[in-house]
Design a protein around this motif. Sequence first.
Motif, PDB file in Angstrom:
ATOM      1  N   THR A   1       0.785  -1.140   0.052  1.00  0.00           N
ATOM      2  CA  THR A   1       0.063   0.026   0.053  1.00  0.00           C
ATOM      3  C   THR A   1       0.876   1.139   0.092  1.00  0.00           C
ATOM      4  OG1 THR A   1      -0.108   0.112   2.458  1.00  0.00           O
ATOM      5  CG2 THR A   1      -1.657  -1.156   1.468  1.00  0.00           C
ATOM      6  N   VAL A   2       0.273   2.314  -0.321  1.00  0.00           N
ATOM      7  CA  VAL A   2       0.908   3.789  -0.089  1.00  0.00           C
ATOM      8  C   VAL A   2      -0.035   4.600   0.562  1.00  0.00           C
ATOM      9  CG1 VAL A   2       1.810   5.798  -1.376  1.00  0.00           C
ATOM     10  CG2 VAL A   2       1.983   3.317  -2.291  1.00  0.00           C
ATOM     11  N   ILE A   3       0.724   5.258   1.559  1.00  0.00           N
ATOM     12  CA  ILE A   3       0.151   6.443   2.242  1.00  0.00           C
ATOM     13  C   ILE A   3       0.644   7.741   1.664  1.00  0.00           C
ATOM     14  CG2 ILE A   3      -0.317   7.380   4.520  1.00  0.00           C
ATOM     15  CD1 ILE A   3       0.341   4.692   5.805  1.00  0.00           C
ATOM     16  N   ALA A   4      -0.115   8.416   1.060  1.00  0.00           N
ATOM     17  CA  ALA A   4       0.172   9.788   0.479  1.00  0.00           C
ATOM     18  C   ALA A   4      -0.178  10.742   1.550  1.00  0.00           C
ATOM     19  CB  ALA A   4      -0.592   9.679  -1.102  1.00  0.00           C
ATOM     20  N   PHE A   5       0.872  11.602   1.881  1.00  0.00           N
ATOM     21  CA  PHE A   5       0.632  12.651   2.698  1.00  0.00           C
ATOM     22  C   PHE A   5       0.663  13.947   1.749  1.00  0.00           C
ATOM     23  CE2 PHE A   5       2.716   9.471   5.227  1.00  0.00           C
ATOM     24  CZ  PHE A   5       2.015   9.343   6.511  1.00  0.00           C
TER      25      PHE A   5
ATOM     26  N   ASN B   1     -11.000  -1.964  -5.280  1.00  0.00           N
ATOM     27  CA  ASN B   1     -10.045  -1.062  -4.921  1.00  0.00           C
ATOM     28  C   ASN B   1     -10.187  -0.397  -3.938  1.00  0.00           C
ATOM     29  OD1 ASN B   1      -8.832   1.367  -5.288  1.00  0.00           O
ATOM     30  ND2 ASN B   1      -9.247   1.713  -7.382  1.00  0.00           N
ATOM     31  N   TYR B   2      -9.123  -0.541  -2.714  1.00  0.00           N
ATOM     32  CA  TYR B   2      -8.900   0.061  -1.407  1.00  0.00           C
ATOM     33  C   TYR B   2      -9.190   1.466  -1.406  1.00  0.00           C
ATOM     34  CZ  TYR B   2      -7.988  -4.718   0.306  1.00  0.00           C
ATOM     35  OH  TYR B   2      -8.125  -5.725   0.869  1.00  0.00           O
ATOM     36  N   ARG B   3      -8.707   2.190  -2.414  1.00  0.00           N
ATOM     37  CA  ARG B   3      -8.782   3.526  -2.475  1.00  0.00           C
ATOM     38  C   ARG B   3     -10.176   4.192  -2.113  1.00  0.00           C
ATOM     39  NH1 ARG B   3      -6.856   5.293  -7.686  1.00  0.00           N
ATOM     40  NH2 ARG B   3      -6.994   3.358  -8.109  1.00  0.00           N
ATOM     41  N   GLN B   4     -10.981   3.411  -2.354  1.00  0.00           N
ATOM     42  CA  GLN B   4     -12.425   3.636  -2.163  1.00  0.00           C
ATOM     43  C   GLN B   4     -12.948   3.564  -0.734  1.00  0.00           C
ATOM     44  OE1 GLN B   4     -14.892   2.492  -5.362  1.00  0.00           O
ATOM     45  NE2 GLN B   4     -13.511   2.971  -6.910  1.00  0.00           N
ATOM     46  N   VAL B   5     -12.208   3.063   0.146  1.00  0.00           N
ATOM     47  CA  VAL B   5     -12.560   2.830   1.542  1.00  0.00           C
ATOM     48  C   VAL B   5     -12.747   4.377   2.081  1.00  0.00           C
ATOM     49  CG1 VAL B   5     -11.831   1.819   3.686  1.00  0.00           C
ATOM     50  CG2 VAL B   5     -11.503   0.617   1.483  1.00  0.00           C
ATOM     51  N   ALA B   6     -13.805   4.568   2.731  1.00  0.00           N
ATOM     52  CA  ALA B   6     -14.046   5.770   3.502  1.00  0.00           C
ATOM     53  C   ALA B   6     -13.234   5.671   4.777  1.00  0.00           C
ATOM     54  CB  ALA B   6     -15.513   5.873   3.912  1.00  0.00           C
TER      55      ALA B   6
ATOM     56  N   MET C   1      -4.515  17.621  -7.860  1.00  0.00           N
ATOM     57  CA  MET C   1      -3.352  16.814  -8.555  1.00  0.00           C
ATOM     58  C   MET C   1      -3.251  15.294  -7.933  1.00  0.00           C
ATOM     59  SD  MET C   1      -0.243  19.739  -8.301  1.00  0.00           S
ATOM     60  CE  MET C   1       0.658  19.168  -9.224  1.00  0.00           C
ATOM     61  N   ALA C   2      -2.600  14.634  -8.642  1.00  0.00           N
ATOM     62  CA  ALA C   2      -2.501  13.143  -8.623  1.00  0.00           C
ATOM     63  C   ALA C   2      -3.921  12.595  -8.715  1.00  0.00           C
ATOM     64  CB  ALA C   2      -1.916  12.770  -6.952  1.00  0.00           C
ATOM     65  N   GLN C   3      -4.351  12.773  -9.961  1.00  0.00           N
ATOM     66  CA  GLN C   3      -5.722  12.126 -10.467  1.00  0.00           C
ATOM     67  C   GLN C   3      -6.785  12.541  -9.344  1.00  0.00           C
ATOM     68  OE1 GLN C   3      -5.489   8.013 -11.420  1.00  0.00           O
ATOM     69  NE2 GLN C   3      -3.410   8.251 -12.205  1.00  0.00           N
ATOM     70  N   GLY C   4      -6.662  13.972  -8.665  1.00  0.00           N
ATOM     71  CA  GLY C   4      -7.766  14.178  -7.969  1.00  0.00           C
ATOM     72  C   GLY C   4      -7.792  13.240  -6.567  1.00  0.00           C
ATOM     73  N   LEU C   5      -6.700  12.742  -6.097  1.00  0.00           N
ATOM     74  CA  LEU C   5      -6.813  11.767  -4.819  1.00  0.00           C
ATOM     75  C   LEU C   5      -7.412  12.712  -3.653  1.00  0.00           C
ATOM     76  CD1 LEU C   5      -5.864   9.231  -3.681  1.00  0.00           C
ATOM     77  CD2 LEU C   5      -3.719  10.180  -3.398  1.00  0.00           C
ATOM     78  N   PHE C   6      -7.009  13.900  -3.435  1.00  0.00           N
ATOM     79  CA  PHE C   6      -7.717  14.683  -2.329  1.00  0.00           C
ATOM     80  C   PHE C   6      -8.902  15.093  -2.512  1.00  0.00           C
ATOM     81  CE2 PHE C   6      -3.088  13.504  -1.037  1.00  0.00           C
ATOM     82  CZ  PHE C   6      -3.416  13.421   0.354  1.00  0.00           C
ATOM     83  N   VAL C   7      -9.453  14.839  -3.591  1.00  0.00           N
ATOM     84  CA  VAL C   7     -10.996  15.357  -3.975  1.00  0.00           C
ATOM     85  C   VAL C   7     -12.045  14.385  -4.180  1.00  0.00           C
ATOM     86  CG1 VAL C   7     -12.097  16.722  -5.826  1.00  0.00           C
ATOM     87  CG2 VAL C   7      -9.990  17.691  -5.129  1.00  0.00           C
ATOM     88  N   LYS C   8     -11.568  13.277  -5.204  1.00  0.00           N
ATOM     89  CA  LYS C   8     -12.380  12.095  -5.122  1.00  0.00           C
ATOM     90  C   LYS C   8     -12.610  11.265  -4.266  1.00  0.00           C
ATOM     91  CE  LYS C   8     -11.380  12.527 -10.233  1.00  0.00           C
ATOM     92  NZ  LYS C   8     -10.419  11.982 -11.270  1.00  0.00           N
ATOM     93  N   PHE C   9     -11.507  11.051  -3.108  1.00  0.00           N
ATOM     94  CA  PHE C   9     -11.640  10.331  -2.142  1.00  0.00           C
ATOM     95  C   PHE C   9     -11.631  10.839  -0.852  1.00  0.00           C
ATOM     96  CE2 PHE C   9      -9.722   8.205  -5.667  1.00  0.00           C
ATOM     97  CZ  PHE C   9     -10.535   7.247  -6.141  1.00  0.00           C
ATOM     98  N   GLN C  10     -12.211  10.163   0.088  1.00  0.00           N
ATOM     99  CA  GLN C  10     -12.032  10.649   1.546  1.00  0.00           C
ATOM    100  C   GLN C  10     -10.672  10.419   2.195  1.00  0.00           C
ATOM    101  OE1 GLN C  10     -15.029   8.712   3.776  1.00  0.00           O
ATOM    102  NE2 GLN C  10     -16.704  10.480   3.362  1.00  0.00           N
ATOM    103  N   TRP C  11     -10.229  11.321   2.780  1.00  0.00           N
ATOM    104  CA  TRP C  11      -8.954  11.362   3.282  1.00  0.00           C
ATOM    105  C   TRP C  11      -8.777  11.409   4.815  1.00  0.00           C
ATOM    106  CZ3 TRP C  11      -9.331  16.111   5.586  1.00  0.00           C
ATOM    107  CH2 TRP C  11     -10.078  17.013   4.992  1.00  0.00           C
TER     108      TRP C  11
ATOM    109  N   PRO D   1      -4.854   8.644   1.383  1.00  0.00           N
ATOM    110  CA  PRO D   1      -4.565   9.902   1.084  1.00  0.00           C
ATOM    111  C   PRO D   1      -4.922  10.558   2.590  1.00  0.00           C
ATOM    112  CG  PRO D   1      -6.896   9.657   0.364  1.00  0.00           C
ATOM    113  CD  PRO D   1      -6.358   8.283   0.611  1.00  0.00           C
ATOM    114  N   VAL D   2      -3.817  11.345   3.320  1.00  0.00           N
ATOM    115  CA  VAL D   2      -3.637  11.757   4.530  1.00  0.00           C
ATOM    116  C   VAL D   2      -3.289  13.082   4.635  1.00  0.00           C
ATOM    117  CG1 VAL D   2      -2.401  11.509   6.868  1.00  0.00           C
ATOM    118  CG2 VAL D   2      -2.957   9.480   5.444  1.00  0.00           C
ATOM    119  N   LEU D   3      -3.966  14.101   4.921  1.00  0.00           N
ATOM    120  CA  LEU D   3      -3.890  15.505   4.995  1.00  0.00           C
ATOM    121  C   LEU D   3      -3.093  15.838   6.496  1.00  0.00           C
ATOM    122  CD1 LEU D   3      -4.613  17.912   3.055  1.00  0.00           C
ATOM    123  CD2 LEU D   3      -6.560  18.221   4.411  1.00  0.00           C
ATOM    124  N   ILE D   4      -1.926  16.494   6.001  1.00  0.00           N
ATOM    125  CA  ILE D   4      -1.014  16.783   7.232  1.00  0.00           C
ATOM    126  C   ILE D   4      -0.817  18.531   7.379  1.00  0.00           C
ATOM    127  CG2 ILE D   4       0.087  14.809   7.442  1.00  0.00           C
ATOM    128  CD1 ILE D   4       2.286  15.962   5.789  1.00  0.00           C
TER     129      ILE D   4
END
Length: 160
Positions: free
Chosen positions: A57-61, A152-157, A100-110, A87-90
């Motif tokens: 897995t990847v944790i994107a900060f 796809n685990y990226r869709q996990v809330a 950016m990054a395919q809208g990772l921080f817009v399309k998925f819960q972080w 996605p993790v907001l710091i």
Amino acid sequence: MHRAIDAFLAYNEREKAIVEPVAQWLTNHKVQTHFFARDKQYGEPIDDTENLDEAATVIAFLGSEGWGKNHLRLVERALKMNKPVFPVLIGDTSPSDRDMAQGLFVKFQWLDLRMGELEPLEKLLPLILDASDHYDQGINTEIGVLIAGHDNYRQVALGR
């Protein structure tokens, strides 16, 4: 099969001091992480693609420093590989950085770590370990090949 690297930590180098306690917390909770600032030795190649490819897995900060050049490249590679990316907001970010990054921080819960508290990581812990346990080392992980496992685990809330 449990991976040698459960979670690759992708972050802007200027925010390593914020990510370091997260890396330690995950290690204390039995998650094998790859944290560049800790795991790369002087004189080794700085390209971290191989470690990313080996991670389950990847944790994107993303923080107030925005995306670093390699940071963004590695997260986009993970997304193209269909790796579970959490996605993790710091820090506070600009709308353009979130897109950016395919809208990772817009399309998925972080996950929100902007207050500096690490307790919210408890939501992420079982997702990382489950993805790592279901990772099949025999599957080709080249870009564009779907990795075997659950949806796809990226869709996990994760909650905001």
